[in-house]
Design a protein around this motif. Sequence first.
Motif, PDB file in Angstrom:
ATOM      1  N   VAL A 168       0.865  -1.179   0.000  1.00 12.14           N
ATOM      2  CA  VAL A 168       0.000   0.000   0.000  1.00 12.14           C
ATOM      3  C   VAL A 168       0.899   1.226   0.000  1.00 12.14           C
ATOM      4  N   GLU A 169       0.622   2.164  -0.889  1.00 14.36           N
ATOM      5  CA  GLU A 169       1.354   3.425  -0.924  1.00 14.36           C
ATOM      6  C   GLU A 169       0.352   4.534  -1.196  1.00 14.36           C
ATOM      7  N   ASN A 170       0.499   5.635  -0.489  1.00 11.36           N
ATOM      8  CA  ASN A 170      -0.428   6.765  -0.617  1.00 11.36           C
ATOM      9  C   ASN A 170      -1.877   6.320  -0.432  1.00 11.36           C
ATOM     10  N   GLY A 171      -2.088   5.334   0.425  1.00 14.40           N
ATOM     11  CA  GLY A 171      -3.429   4.833   0.694  1.00 14.40           C
ATOM     12  C   GLY A 171      -4.023   3.996  -0.422  1.00 14.40           C
ATOM     13  N   CYS A 172      -3.219   3.602  -1.406  1.00  9.03           N
ATOM     14  CA  CYS A 172      -3.713   2.836  -2.556  1.00  9.03           C
ATOM     15  C   CYS A 172      -2.979   1.507  -2.677  1.00  9.03           C
ATOM     16  N   ARG A 173      -3.672   0.511  -3.194  1.00 10.86           N
ATOM     17  CA  ARG A 173      -3.012  -0.745  -3.540  1.00 10.86           C
ATOM     18  C   ARG A 173      -1.947  -0.430  -4.586  1.00 10.86           C
ATOM     19  N   THR A 174      -0.756  -0.968  -4.380  1.00  7.69           N
ATOM     20  CA  THR A 174       0.363  -0.631  -5.255  1.00  7.69           C
ATOM     21  C   THR A 174       1.170  -1.878  -5.559  1.00  7.69           C
ATOM     22  N   GLY A 175       1.551  -2.014  -6.824  1.00  4.75           N
ATOM     23  CA  GLY A 175       2.417  -3.107  -7.236  1.00  4.75           C
ATOM     24  C   GLY A 175       3.722  -2.569  -7.784  1.00  4.75           C
ATOM     25  N   TYR A 176       4.815  -3.283  -7.501  1.00  2.00           N
ATOM     26  CA  TYR A 176       6.134  -2.971  -8.041  1.00  2.00           C
ATOM     27  C   TYR A 176       6.575  -4.167  -8.874  1.00  2.00           C
ATOM     28  N   PHE A 177       6.895  -3.916 -10.124  1.00  2.00           N
ATOM     29  CA  PHE A 177       7.259  -4.984 -11.049  1.00  2.00           C
ATOM     30  C   PHE A 177       8.630  -4.675 -11.646  1.00  2.00           C
ATOM     31  N   PHE A 178       9.539  -5.616 -11.524  1.00  2.00           N
ATOM     32  CA  PHE A 178      10.880  -5.488 -12.089  1.00  2.00           C
ATOM     33  C   PHE A 178      10.945  -6.405 -13.305  1.00  2.00           C
ATOM     34  N   PHE A 179      11.229  -5.830 -14.467  1.00  2.00           N
ATOM     35  CA  PHE A 179      11.185  -6.617 -15.697  1.00  2.00           C
ATOM     36  C   PHE A 179      12.168  -6.067 -16.709  1.00  2.00           C
ATOM     37  N   ASP A 180      12.427  -6.862 -17.749  1.00  2.00           N
ATOM     38  CA  ASP A 180      13.323  -6.452 -18.824  1.00  2.00           C
ATOM     39  C   ASP A 180      12.494  -5.854 -19.954  1.00  2.00           C
ATOM     40  N   LEU A 181      12.733  -4.597 -20.262  1.00  2.00           N
ATOM     41  CA  LEU A 181      12.058  -3.917 -21.365  1.00  2.00           C
ATOM     42  C   LEU A 181      12.947  -4.032 -22.599  1.00  2.00           C
ATOM     43  N   THR A 182      12.523  -4.833 -23.555  1.00  2.00           N
ATOM     44  CA  THR A 182      13.352  -5.052 -24.738  1.00  2.00           C
ATOM     45  C   THR A 182      13.149  -3.974 -25.791  1.00  2.00           C
ATOM     46  N   GLU A 183      11.951  -3.375 -25.829  1.00  2.00           N
ATOM     47  CA  GLU A 183      11.714  -2.274 -26.761  1.00  2.00           C
ATOM     48  C   GLU A 183      10.657  -1.345 -26.194  1.00  2.00           C
ATOM     49  N   SER A 184      10.858  -0.056 -26.374  1.00  2.00           N
ATOM     50  CA  SER A 184       9.962   0.938 -25.780  1.00  2.00           C
ATOM     51  C   SER A 184       8.550   0.852 -26.351  1.00  2.00           C
ATOM     52  N   SER A 185       8.393   0.307 -27.537  1.00  2.00           N
ATOM     53  CA  SER A 185       7.057   0.188 -28.124  1.00  2.00           C
ATOM     54  C   SER A 185       6.169  -0.780 -27.348  1.00  2.00           C
ATOM     55  N   ALA A 186       6.736  -1.533 -26.413  1.00  2.00           N
ATOM     56  CA  ALA A 186       5.950  -2.447 -25.577  1.00  2.00           C
ATOM     57  C   ALA A 186       5.236  -1.711 -24.440  1.00  2.00           C
ATOM     58  N   LEU A 187       5.628  -0.489 -24.146  1.00  2.00           N
ATOM     59  CA  LEU A 187       5.055   0.232 -23.000  1.00  2.00           C
ATOM     60  C   LEU A 187       3.533   0.365 -23.051  1.00  2.00           C
ATOM     61  N   PRO A 188       2.925   0.718 -24.186  1.00  2.00           N
ATOM     62  CA  PRO A 188       1.465   0.815 -24.186  1.00  2.00           C
ATOM     63  C   PRO A 188       0.767  -0.499 -23.830  1.00  2.00           C
ATOM     64  N   SER A 189       1.220  -1.618 -24.390  1.00  2.00           N
ATOM     65  CA  SER A 189       0.547  -2.882 -24.099  1.00  2.00           C
ATOM     66  C   SER A 189       0.775  -3.321 -22.656  1.00  2.00           C
ATOM     67  N   ILE A 190       1.857  -2.879 -22.054  1.00  2.00           N
ATOM     68  CA  ILE A 190       2.118  -3.176 -20.650  1.00  2.00           C
ATOM     69  C   ILE A 190       1.251  -2.305 -19.747  1.00  2.00           C
ATOM     70  N   SER A 191       1.127  -1.029 -20.081  1.00  2.00           N
ATOM     71  CA  SER A 191       0.444  -0.063 -19.223  1.00  2.00           C
ATOM     72  C   SER A 191      -1.069  -0.075 -19.327  1.00  2.00           C
TER      73      SER A 191
END
Length: 99
Positions: free
Chosen positions: A43-66
């Motif tokens: 919980v952070e700032n009163g909200c459920r929060t997740g932290y994910f550590f991953f390998d980003l192979t190409e920046s174009s993947a960001l939309p499908s991840i987010s």
Amino acid sequence: MRMLMKVEMDTEASNDLIRQGAVQGLMEEALGRIRPEAAYFTVENGCRTGYFFFDLTESSALPSISEPFFMRLGAKIHYSPVMNREELAEGLSRITTRD
């Protein structure tokens, strides 16, 4: 590049998905796409929060991840490049110092 993605979930939206029994499926789908080396939840700032550590192979993947987190959880997302211990040591070894 190793990345840290912080997902701060909107409380009402995440409550709704929990009530529907859909939050587990969303997480499994998202984590299947991201394939994190580690995932932590808190919980952070009163909200459920997740932290994910991953390998980003190409920046174009960001939309499908987010987008699943934005669209279904009303999440706030933050990305940061991160290093593990070995990568930090490698980076520090490249620093030249002048006396």
